[in-house]
Design a protein around this motif. Structure first.
Motif, PDB file in Angstrom:
ATOM      1  N   ALA A   1      44.085 -36.146  51.380  1.00  0.00           N
ATOM      2  CA  ALA A   1      44.726 -34.968  50.702  1.00  0.00           C
ATOM      3  C   ALA A   1      43.678 -34.852  49.603  1.00  0.00           C
ATOM      4  N   MET A   2      42.732 -35.040  49.823  1.00  0.00           N
ATOM      5  CA  MET A   2      41.601 -34.256  48.648  1.00  0.00           C
ATOM      6  C   MET A   2      40.985 -33.031  48.692  1.00  0.00           C
ATOM      7  N   ASP A   3      41.347 -32.082  47.891  1.00  0.00           N
ATOM      8  CA  ASP A   3      40.189 -30.810  47.908  1.00  0.00           C
ATOM      9  C   ASP A   3      39.041 -31.282  47.764  1.00  0.00           C
ATOM     10  N   PRO A   4      38.207 -30.903  48.518  1.00  0.00           N
ATOM     11  CA  PRO A   4      35.683 -31.005  48.429  1.00  0.00           C
ATOM     12  C   PRO A   4      36.438 -30.229  47.642  1.00  0.00           C
TER      13      PRO A   4
ATOM     14  N   ARG B   1      50.815 -36.732  60.128  1.00  0.00           N
ATOM     15  CA  ARG B   1      51.667 -35.665  61.065  1.00  0.00           C
ATOM     16  C   ARG B   1      49.617 -34.702  60.745  1.00  0.00           C
ATOM     17  N   GLN B   2      48.893 -35.374  60.950  1.00  0.00           N
ATOM     18  CA  GLN B   2      47.657 -34.374  60.954  1.00  0.00           C
ATOM     19  C   GLN B   2      47.293 -34.755  62.391  1.00  0.00           C
ATOM     20  N   VAL B   3      47.201 -33.617  63.340  1.00  0.00           N
ATOM     21  CA  VAL B   3      46.821 -33.865  64.549  1.00  0.00           C
ATOM     22  C   VAL B   3      45.246 -33.090  65.188  1.00  0.00           C
ATOM     23  N   ARG B   4      44.620 -33.863  65.588  1.00  0.00           N
ATOM     24  CA  ARG B   4      43.415 -33.410  66.328  1.00  0.00           C
ATOM     25  C   ARG B   4      43.175 -32.465  67.203  1.00  0.00           C
ATOM     26  N   ARG B   5      42.738 -31.180  66.883  1.00  0.00           N
ATOM     27  CA  ARG B   5      43.174 -29.878  67.216  1.00  0.00           C
ATOM     28  C   ARG B   5      41.720 -29.200  67.601  1.00  0.00           C
TER      29      ARG B   5
ATOM     30  N   LEU C   1      56.971 -28.058  52.158  1.00  0.00           N
ATOM     31  CA  LEU C   1      57.005 -29.092  52.581  1.00  0.00           C
ATOM     32  C   LEU C   1      57.637 -30.230  52.360  1.00  0.00           C
ATOM     33  N   PRO C   2      58.055 -30.952  53.443  1.00  0.00           N
ATOM     34  CA  PRO C   2      59.056 -32.234  53.469  1.00  0.00           C
ATOM     35  C   PRO C   2      59.058 -33.596  53.661  1.00  0.00           C
ATOM     36  N   ILE C   3      57.742 -33.548  52.597  1.00  0.00           N
ATOM     37  CA  ILE C   3      57.302 -35.352  52.182  1.00  0.00           C
ATOM     38  C   ILE C   3      57.611 -35.421  50.919  1.00  0.00           C
ATOM     39  N   GLY C   4      58.016 -36.311  50.741  1.00  0.00           N
ATOM     40  CA  GLY C   4      58.720 -36.382  48.823  1.00  0.00           C
ATOM     41  C   GLY C   4      59.266 -36.007  48.764  1.00  0.00           C
ATOM     42  N   THR C   5      58.913 -36.494  47.055  1.00  0.00           N
ATOM     43  CA  THR C   5      60.634 -35.861  46.158  1.00  0.00           C
ATOM     44  C   THR C   5      60.404 -34.688  44.882  1.00  0.00           C
ATOM     45  N   PRO C   6      60.772 -33.403  45.632  1.00  0.00           N
ATOM     46  CA  PRO C   6      60.394 -32.620  44.759  1.00  0.00           C
ATOM     47  C   PRO C   6      60.568 -32.784  43.213  1.00  0.00           C
ATOM     48  N   GLY C   7      58.977 -32.310  42.553  1.00  0.00           N
ATOM     49  CA  GLY C   7      58.664 -33.075  41.398  1.00  0.00           C
ATOM     50  C   GLY C   7      57.912 -34.312  40.716  1.00  0.00           C
ATOM     51  N   GLN C   8      58.328 -34.942  42.017  1.00  0.00           N
ATOM     52  CA  GLN C   8      57.497 -36.080  41.728  1.00  0.00           C
ATOM     53  C   GLN C   8      55.918 -36.244  43.001  1.00  0.00           C
ATOM     54  N   PRO C   9      55.257 -36.319  41.752  1.00  0.00           N
ATOM     55  CA  PRO C   9      53.791 -36.602  42.889  1.00  0.00           C
ATOM     56  C   PRO C   9      53.095 -38.028  44.254  1.00  0.00           C
ATOM     57  N   TRP C  10      53.015 -37.730  44.890  1.00  0.00           N
ATOM     58  CA  TRP C  10      52.828 -38.246  45.971  1.00  0.00           C
ATOM     59  C   TRP C  10      52.338 -39.281  45.820  1.00  0.00           C
ATOM     60  N   GLY C  11      53.106 -40.928  46.589  1.00  0.00           N
ATOM     61  CA  GLY C  11      52.453 -42.115  46.316  1.00  0.00           C
ATOM     62  C   GLY C  11      51.834 -42.422  47.682  1.00  0.00           C
ATOM     63  N   ALA C  12      51.192 -43.898  48.309  1.00  0.00           N
ATOM     64  CA  ALA C  12      51.138 -43.989  48.922  1.00  0.00           C
ATOM     65  C   ALA C  12      51.652 -44.084  50.189  1.00  0.00           C
ATOM     66  N   ALA C  13      53.451 -43.680  49.998  1.00  0.00           N
ATOM     67  CA  ALA C  13      53.793 -43.325  51.408  1.00  0.00           C
ATOM     68  C   ALA C  13      53.568 -42.134  51.568  1.00  0.00           C
ATOM     69  N   GLU C  14      53.913 -41.393  51.078  1.00  0.00           N
ATOM     70  CA  GLU C  14      54.184 -39.935  51.340  1.00  0.00           C
ATOM     71  C   GLU C  14      52.306 -39.912  51.971  1.00  0.00           C
ATOM     72  N   LEU C  15      51.823 -40.219  51.400  1.00  0.00           N
ATOM     73  CA  LEU C  15      50.486 -39.944  52.046  1.00  0.00           C
ATOM     74  C   LEU C  15      50.007 -40.719  52.959  1.00  0.00           C
TER      75      LEU C  15
ATOM     76  N   ILE D   1      41.989 -28.664  61.298  1.00  0.00           N
ATOM     77  CA  ILE D   1      42.351 -27.436  60.771  1.00  0.00           C
ATOM     78  C   ILE D   1      43.037 -27.772  59.378  1.00  0.00           C
ATOM     79  N   HIS D   2      42.229 -28.430  58.518  1.00  0.00           N
ATOM     80  CA  HIS D   2      42.997 -28.144  57.110  1.00  0.00           C
ATOM     81  C   HIS D   2      42.009 -28.300  56.316  1.00  0.00           C
ATOM     82  N   ARG D   3      42.612 -27.944  54.894  1.00  0.00           N
ATOM     83  CA  ARG D   3      41.825 -27.565  53.878  1.00  0.00           C
ATOM     84  C   ARG D   3      41.058 -29.490  52.972  1.00  0.00           C
ATOM     85  N   TRP D   4      42.571 -29.799  52.727  1.00  0.00           N
ATOM     86  CA  TRP D   4      41.972 -31.048  52.457  1.00  0.00           C
ATOM     87  C   TRP D   4      41.312 -32.128  53.648  1.00  0.00           C
ATOM     88  N   ASN D   5      40.845 -33.919  53.072  1.00  0.00           N
ATOM     89  CA  ASN D   5      40.085 -34.894  53.819  1.00  0.00           C
ATOM     90  C   ASN D   5      41.277 -35.467  53.946  1.00  0.00           C
TER      91      ASN D   5
END
Length: 306
Positions: free
Chosen positions: A136-139, A27-31, A7-21, A129-133
């Motif tokens: 970016a949380m898994d309900p 990138r999420q598109v209503r389908r 996934l080309p978001i963020g820096t490998p090995g570092q958790p996402w912050g507000a910018a990555e979220l 058509i996503h797993r997360w809300n």
């Protein structure tokens, strides 16, 4: 199966912050349409069943009413049965299996059980058509107090007045190829962890509760579903999706400890269904029919025990 994509978001090995979220959200598109696919069916069913509003999601200017259905007032002395679909919005047959049960089979159980159906717990994710809300949380890892996910918190509030009065809870899910190619890599990226490849079982299976195993209940469902679609075999290690198979097509998770939906009612009989829609041996119609068969078998088993 395709190779997992980084996934080309963020820096490998570092958790996402507000910018990555924020980048992920962009990138999420209503389908597809929750209003058309779910609320439209609920409107048709409103003449037959009680429609219970149990909250509204509000995400970035979008509102999603949350609705459940039941057959009249709760009747003391009858077993309660909760059916949930769409906890993961991308798992299509769970949503449409719950709606199909309502349309074609729920009347047969009215007056015999207190059934309650929440057909689409995560409508924002259903549309994308996503797993997360949206956050970016898994309900389905968020059914705990206090819950960080609006979807999970709303469903727990709905169920709370009848908690302890449910005999069974059937939570309708799918395991898809995108679990391995998209969602698990995304989870690793979000949390700043390395992605560890796994495998996807070909076929239907169930998740029982480690702390409250009910093998006869699971077996009754497996037998019913096997008449509709194939059951996932264990791999060479005797596992399904990395967990020991305790019976054909059955594994166990600690439902409450992991914050899973199937652990919210206090019911004796609980299960999470897992349909495999990407199998060359299964059609979309079979996947929906498998979910309906699972619900019917679960309620039938409860009635036999009453």
């Amino acid at each position: 199966m395709t190779e997992p994509a980084t996934l080309p978001i963020g820096t490998p090995g570092q958790p996402w912050g507000a910018a990555e979220l924020a980048e992920w959200r962009a990138r999420q598109v209503r389908r597809r349409s929750y209003a058309d696919d779910v609320l439209g069916v609920v409107r048709r069913l409103a003449s037959r069943f009680d429609v219970i509003p149990y909250g509204e999601l509000a995400y970035a200017g979008e509102q999603f009413p949350l609705l459940a259905l039941r057959a009249g007032a709760w009747r003391p002395g009858l077993p309660g049965v909760l059916v949930t679909g769409g906890v993961h919005g991308y798992e299509t047959s769970g949503v449409h299996g719950a709606l199909r049960f309502l349309e074609q089979h729920a009347d047969a159980f009215s007056g015999r059980v207190n059934w309650l159906v929440a057909p689409c717990v995560s409508p924002w994710a259903y549309e994308r058509i996503h797993r997360w809300n949206h956050d970016a949380m898994d309900p389905n890892r968020s059914f705990r107090f206090p819950s960080p996910a609006q979807e999970s918190a709303a469903l727990m509030r709905l169920v709370a007045p009848w908690r302890g009065q449910f005999a069974a809870h059937i939570d309708l899910h799918e395991t898809t190829d995108t679990d391995e190619t998209e969602f698990r890599p995304a989870l690793a990226a979000r949390d700043g962890k390395p992605f560890e490849p796994g495998s996807i079982p070909d076929g239907f299976y169930l998740v029982d509760d480690t702390e409250n195993p009910q093998p006869e209940f699971q077996q009754a469902i497996i037998e019913a579903v096997a008449r509709v679609t194939h059951i996932a075999p264990a791999d060479v290690k005797g596992e399904i999706i990395g967990c020991p198979a305790v019976a054909p097509g059955v594994i166990r998770y600690p439902l409450k400890a992991w914050g899973l939906c199937a652990g919210i009612t206090g019911a004796r009989y609980t299960t999470t269904t897992e349909v495999y829609p990407d199998s060359p041996r299964a059609t979309p119609e079979q996947c929906i029919a498998a979910q309906v068969a699972a619900v019917g078998a679960a309620i039938g088993f409860v009635l036999e025990q009453a």
